[in-house]
Design an enzyme around this catalytic site. Sequence first.
Site, PDB file in Angstrom:
ATOM      1  N   SER A 121      44.357   1.918 -18.145  1.00 27.71           N
ATOM      2  CA  SER A 121      45.278   3.086 -17.131  1.00 27.71           C
ATOM      3  C   SER A 121      44.584   2.872 -15.878  1.00 27.71           C
ATOM      4  CB  SER A 121      45.133   4.185 -17.796  1.00 27.71           C
ATOM      5  OG  SER A 121      43.984   4.891 -17.712  1.00 27.71           O
ATOM      6  N   ASP A 122      44.930   3.640 -15.124  1.00 23.29           N
ATOM      7  CA  ASP A 122      44.641   3.882 -13.658  1.00 23.29           C
ATOM      8  C   ASP A 122      43.815   5.428 -14.044  1.00 23.29           C
ATOM      9  OD1 ASP A 122      43.529   4.036 -11.203  1.00 23.29           O
ATOM     10  OD2 ASP A 122      45.293   3.623 -10.076  1.00 23.29           O
ATOM     11  N   TYR A 123      42.865   5.939 -13.145  1.00 21.10           N
ATOM     12  CA  TYR A 123      41.960   7.123 -13.257  1.00 21.10           C
ATOM     13  C   TYR A 123      42.779   8.180 -13.855  1.00 21.10           C
ATOM     14  CZ  TYR A 123      37.853   9.504 -11.956  1.00 21.10           C
ATOM     15  OH  TYR A 123      36.611  10.267 -11.973  1.00 21.10           O
ATOM     16  N   THR A 124      42.802   8.510 -14.876  1.00 16.14           N
ATOM     17  CA  THR A 124      43.119   9.705 -15.870  1.00 16.14           C
ATOM     18  C   THR A 124      45.019   9.572 -15.927  1.00 16.14           C
ATOM     19  OG1 THR A 124      43.543  11.100 -13.732  1.00 16.14           O
ATOM     20  CG2 THR A 124      41.554  11.544 -15.280  1.00 16.14           C
ATOM     21  N   GLY A 125      45.202   8.296 -15.794  1.00 17.16           N
ATOM     22  CA  GLY A 125      46.408   8.081 -15.842  1.00 17.16           C
ATOM     23  C   GLY A 125      47.384   8.486 -17.077  1.00 17.16           C
TER      24      GLY A 125
END
Length: 763
Positions: free
Chosen positions: A286-290
């Site tokens: 995932s992207d950052y905290t996605g």
Amino acid sequence: MKLFKLIFILFTIVNLNVFAQKKATAKSSQMDQFVKSLMSKMTVEEKIGQLNLLTGGEATTGSAVSTDVEQKIAAGKVGGIFSLTTPEKIRKTQEAAMKSRLKIPMIFGQDVIHGYKTVFPIPLALAASWDLPMIENTARVAAQEASADGLNWTFSPMVDIARDARWGRISEGSGEDPFLGSAIAKVMVKGYQGDDLSKNNTIMACVKHFALYGAVEAGRDYNTVDMSKDRMYNDYFPPYKAAIDAGAGSVMASFNDINGIPATANKWLLTDVLRKQWGFTGFVVSDYTGVNELSAHGLGNLQQVSARALVAGTDMDMVGEGYLTTLKKSIAEGKVTMAQIDNACRLVLEAKYKLGLFADPFKYCSEERAKTEISTEANLKAARNAAAQTFVLLKNENNILPLKKTGTIAVIGPLGNTKPNMVGTWAVNANMDIVPTLVEGIEQVAGKDVKVTYALGSNLTADSVLQKNSTMFGRDIPRDNRPEQDVINDALKVASKADVIVAALGESSEMSGEASSRTDIDIPEVQKRLLAALLKTGKPVVLVLFTGRPLAIKEESETVPAILNVWFGGTEATTAIGDVLFGDVNPSGKLPVTFPQNVGQVPIYYAHKNTGRPLPAGGWFSKFKSNYLDVSNDPLYPFGFGLSYTTFNYGEVKLSNISLNPGKTITATVSLTNTGKVVGKEVVQMYIRDLVGSTTRPVKELKGFQKISLNPGETKEVSFKISEDDLKFYNADLKYVAEPGDFKVFIGTNSSDVKEADFKLLK
């Protein structure tokens, strides 16, 4: 005898290929056995732990910061760490993993976007070079330096197609075109990963942002994307697929939703397309905290969205820890299966195996390499050479450029005396101490016979709050809070004593990049007023334009005699600018994006489709046609545009045959002549148009390019082979086909200025 030699060579090649395939199969079998054996010993908690990516707390790119990291590592609850650098820190952290029950090593990642400590031009600028070997080398150098500092995973390349200049992250990609973007995606993956990912000087690539992130509505970061599959498959998907086909080890899910389902939880995207259609065998992060942000999208609480993301095909959770804290409960409640946990865990472990971490968890922790392989003289030279190839000469009235190495040059403007803004956005590891300002860079190149003076001339923007928001992360440009006219007057005094004025204007580095979308893509008004005052002096003015996106510079294009678009060139940006300003290097960059006349034309791109009521060529306004009342449909500068200190002449397009049979090729050739007085490089571009299709087709599509160097008076024949594959597209049934019929081929210096010829694809 010749026939025997040929047979022997072919026999050798076949045997080598068979040997390579057997070797690869054996390696795969060994990996399968190792991972299967390891997983048989793992608890559910340890398997879930492998899906947990935490931040080490350095150079983070979001608001959340991981806590109790060492305790989680020791408990086997962490699969990887990012934003932690130096061999000493990484070794210490890896040692904690080696004290866990099963001693599973961690992977260490970082945002190595356009170089590591030696920073190269921003990705959009690199695309402007149209120089694939050079671009590949920038990734190779970045991998060499990052791996020397203990890293083995980069969140790059970003391959999002972007056609909206308002979107700040257009600076991180390769522009608007799928063909150029795909070519760059391939070489970036190869540059990072090399031919053997287990070597300690290669790093694993992570293709991002999957998918369609560059098409967010209104150009506003993290926003919604609503797109037809026709456009997805033909325009936006190709660079992602090219990177996958090149062997990228990992993929990052994008923040945006896609037709109602966020990418991080989009099973059609992550499983059906990425894995089943394209055959991707790596892991998805995932992207950052996605994962957590799926809740804000409206998909449920943390447990619900974590389960949904895993089921969709997101294997690793970056920073959010939703997987770590909820997946075991979701197994018990039947929301996810153990098989799904096992699959994600296996993919992460396989990546570590391919990197050679099980054989040697500390293989990247060499303090000696860190001392000798980072920011070397060779790397800095490569950065300087690369930057000079990316600059785009937009205007050069009366051949003001190149400048002479005599007299006084006044550098004026808020970008003229700042180090940190030169490297551009997403240069989180840059060594700012070795970056020269524009004044210093020009002085280095100019030599003792040139006096370089400086004045601020204006603030970055009149709005102090906007300037603060545009100079974050240490990219500050000190403000002069006196009345604006006083600041301009000081600059005019400096200008009055100069022979030439170099106006260093445009964006700061953080006016583009993540969370830096703009509704106004003009040069800030306070800078415009300064420029107008400088032009009134009657002195020759060269606009050195700093930008991470296409800017709307119609007024400047009409009033300023010379404009050199320098993007943000990295560590050696300003010495490279000096090289080009003084003619030591002839500019050869070409725009990888269309420059609009104003923001109202955005999104604007060359490969548009005709409407049923197209405006006649060369027209402006005609009632009941597809146009604007107040401005023509034409761009300010078209895709592929760029001038040189020399001139080039194109001959007519000659075809080897006007009919193309399936499975065969025809050759399109033009003669290219350097008609000027200096050596120059020209990017020869080939476009094709499908005149009649089962679905509407673009007016032109880039299908080939070559960067050619010519001496004064020299002529070369430049040829492109055209095959059936060059004519293929995804039809209404999403079948990849070439339809027989009439085509045009265009060859020229940019997407607008071309010569053309006609041919047919036969059945």
